[in-house]
Structure formats: structure tokens, C-alpha cells
Design a protein around this motif. Sequence first.
Motif, short mmCIF file in Angstrom:
data_model
loop_
_atom_site.label_atom_id
_atom_site.label_comp_id
_atom_site.label_asym_id
_atom_site.label_seq_id
_atom_site.Cartn_x
_atom_site.Cartn_y
_atom_site.Cartn_z
N SER A 104 6.06 -4.86 3.73
CA SER A 104 5.93 -4.81 2.51
C SER A 104 5.45 -2.95 2.09
O SER A 104 4.23 -3.12 3.06
CB SER A 104 5.27 -5.98 1.73
N VAL A 105 6.05 -2.01 1.48
CA VAL A 105 5.88 -0.75 1.50
C VAL A 105 5.58 -1.27 0.33
O VAL A 105 6.02 -0.62 -0.56
CB VAL A 105 6.70 0.19 1.56
N ILE A 106 4.35 -0.68 -0.39
CA ILE A 106 3.65 -0.40 -1.75
C ILE A 106 3.14 0.94 -2.16
O ILE A 106 2.19 1.62 -1.57
CB ILE A 106 2.78 -1.07 -2.21
N HIS A 107 3.74 1.33 -3.26
CA HIS A 107 2.73 2.82 -3.71
C HIS A 107 1.98 2.53 -5.29
O HIS A 107 2.12 1.82 -6.10
CB HIS A 107 4.40 3.83 -4.64
N ASP A 108 0.82 3.11 -4.91
CA ASP A 108 -0.63 3.17 -6.03
C ASP A 108 0.17 4.41 -6.21
O ASP A 108 -0.44 5.59 -6.02
CB ASP A 108 -1.72 2.56 -5.65
N ASN A 109 0.95 4.60 -7.67
CA ASN A 109 1.07 5.80 -8.59
C ASN A 109 0.31 6.45 -8.84
O ASN A 109 0.23 5.51 -10.63
CB ASN A 109 3.18 5.20 -8.87
N GLY A 110 -0.19 7.54 -9.19
CA GLY A 110 -1.58 7.43 -10.44
C GLY A 110 -3.06 6.49 -9.94
O GLY A 110 -3.17 5.77 -10.98
N HIS B 167 0.94 3.55 -0.44
CA HIS B 167 0.75 4.68 -0.11
C HIS B 167 0.02 4.73 -1.47
O HIS B 167 0.53 4.67 -2.96
CB HIS B 167 1.79 5.34 -0.14
N ALA B 168 -1.08 5.49 -1.23
CA ALA B 168 -1.77 5.64 -3.37
C ALA B 168 -1.69 7.48 -3.29
O ALA B 168 -2.27 7.76 -2.39
CB ALA B 168 -3.01 5.83 -2.64
N THR B 169 -1.15 7.51 -4.12
CA THR B 169 -1.36 8.73 -5.09
C THR B 169 -2.09 9.13 -6.31
O THR B 169 -2.03 8.61 -6.49
CB THR B 169 0.42 9.64 -4.89
N ASP B 170 -1.76 10.88 -6.19
CA ASP B 170 -2.76 10.94 -7.61
C ASP B 170 -3.03 12.67 -7.46
O ASP B 170 -2.54 12.99 -6.93
CB ASP B 170 -4.10 10.32 -7.86
N ILE B 171 -3.13 12.76 -8.70
CA ILE B 171 -3.81 14.86 -8.77
C ILE B 171 -5.12 15.27 -8.92
O ILE B 171 -5.05 16.60 -9.13
CB ILE B 171 -2.48 15.68 -9.86
N ASN B 172 -5.82 13.91 -9.20
CA ASN B 172 -6.64 13.73 -9.62
C ASN B 172 -7.97 14.14 -8.61
O ASN B 172 -8.44 12.58 -8.07
CB ASN B 172 -7.56 13.44 -10.89
#
Length: 283
Positions: free
Chosen positions: A46-52, A74-79
Motif C-alpha cells: 500500500s502507498v498512502i498520500h498524506d496530502n497537505g 508520502h507526506a506533502t505540504d507547502i508550509n
Amino acid sequence: MASSFTPKQAIEFDGALLKELQGDVSDKIALTLLKELGLSRMLSSSVIHDNGCGYGAVTMAVMAAEPPAGVQIHATDINEMYLAELKAALAKNPTWPVKVETMDACALTFPDNTFDLSVATFVFAGLTDDVAAASHVRRTLKPGGTGVIAVWKDMPWHAALENAHHKIRGSDEPMAPFLSMTRYKKNEVAKDAEAGGWSPDELEFVEKAEWLNLGPDLKRWATIAWSFLAKPAGGWQQRDEDRWDEAVDSIVEELGQGAWHKVEDGVHKIRMVADVAIMRKQG
Ligand SMILES: C[S@@+](CC[C@H](N)C(=O)[O-])C[C@H]1O[C@@H](n2cnc3c(N)ncnc32)[C@H](O)[C@@H]1O
């Protein structure tokens, strides 16, 4: 031109303060949601995205479920302030399979069909292009994968800040930008998801409620909230410094009076309700 003036009472922000402002309400909602979505059935692939991702409410909820070896997050954010908090937590858990990246939810750079699960809790509200963000969620999910977009339905503290804005600045002044962003609701999610390529058959909404923990000192929480959320369009002005205490006192008074407020073991709590879109990518 935006002014560089800052009221002397305004608190300077860091990731820890953002966390204090947010309490652990989104952590609790992420935990419940992921449990219901069947995290126990996660596969090692399983591949999971924690978006924002912020400081990683979804990432923490996945890890709390003790996923099988092989799962990737994968955890992504702009801050960067939020990401620093998450990276500090990950430094204490170096074996966790989490990759953190600075990435705009409106322009994800992941390949098509990457994720089994893509979760954006309380991110859609202040995005520059919500339709593009919804479309990227769909594009980056594998066929059969699940997307989640959670937005606040009831945010009772919000009215207290809006009322303080009107009291201090008058009813004609446009709402402070951060305060107007949170007007994004369930209907907007459905509309933008459909404009972003989701079919109505793929969408279902559920409601989740939790208590937001404001801590023992309402005035401290109100000061943090006003500092972070109430900066007016065009920047702070002298009148914001002159009438700072009036704004904070009015927030404290209104928060303490609401039917959705309670004090438990000396801790102030507010009931928050989320609308959550569960989106299953067909084909
Ligand atoms: C209210 S926080 C929620 C964070 C986390 N998902 C949670 O539930 O605790 C909103 C998050 O969205 C992030 N955000 C705002 N605009 C974004 C964008 N264009 N791309 C990615 N993240 C964004 C903010 O930096 C912040 O971390």
C-alpha cells in the motif's frame, strides 16, 4: 502596498504554536476515519498520500495502526513550519516509512496511479485551485483507490473570530483572508471534485464530530488564534494594536458561552463537526 506593521501583542509563529492552535482534533478525526476505511486491511504494497499533511495527523494515524512492513507514506505540504514539526517527529521514529516533500496540492508531481489511499484533511479551504487539487487526487490514485477530503462543517470558534473582526474593524471591511478561507464547505467539495473529473457515483459524504482541545487558558488560545488568523487584507494596522485586548476578550467571552463549549478537568473544549468526502476511483 501591504504594511509591515505588527501589533506588539501578536505572537510570532512557529510549528509548535500552530499545533497548539489546531489542538488534536484533526488527529482524532484522522484516526476514526482511517479505522473505518479499513486500515487493518492495508497490504504491504500500500502507498498512502498524506496530502497537505501539516504536522502529520494522517501519517500518525496510519502509523498508529501498525501497518505491515512495506507500506509507504508520502507526506506533502507547502508550509515549512508544519513540515519542520513533522520532520522532528520522524527523527524520533527513524524506521517509519515516511517521505516528506514540499509540494503544492494543486500541482502534485507524483506519477499517475501512484496511491492506494490519498487523504487531505482540512486542506481544501485555502487552496488557490481546488478543482486542480481534486483532479490531482484522482490522477494520482490507482484505479480502485480511495481519496478522502475532509472539511469543517461546524467550526463554532470561527464565528467568535468573525464577530471580533466586525467589532474592531466594522462590518464593511472585507473579512480577514484566513477567516474567509474556511467558508469552503461540503457543497464546494462536491462541485470542485466533479469539476476535477470525479463522477458523482464515486463520491459519498460522511460526518465526523470531535472535541477541539483549547487548553486550560482560553485567553492564550484566543491570542494565538487572533495572531494567526485575523491579519487583515493589506496587513495589520495601528487600530489592531490599540483594540487588541477588546478583540481577544470578545473571543474569550463568546467561546465560553457557546452551547458547543465545555470545560473538562480544567480544559476548555469545543465540539467540531467535519464533512468528509470518501471518493472511490473507478476504472
Ligand atoms: C488545517 S491544516 C491541516 C493539516 C493536516 N492535514 C491535519 O489534518 O492536521 C491545513 C494544511 O494545508 C496546508 N496547505 C495549504 N495550502 C496548501 C497547498 N497548496 N498545498 C499543500 N498543502 C497546503 C497547510 O500548510 C496546512 O498544513
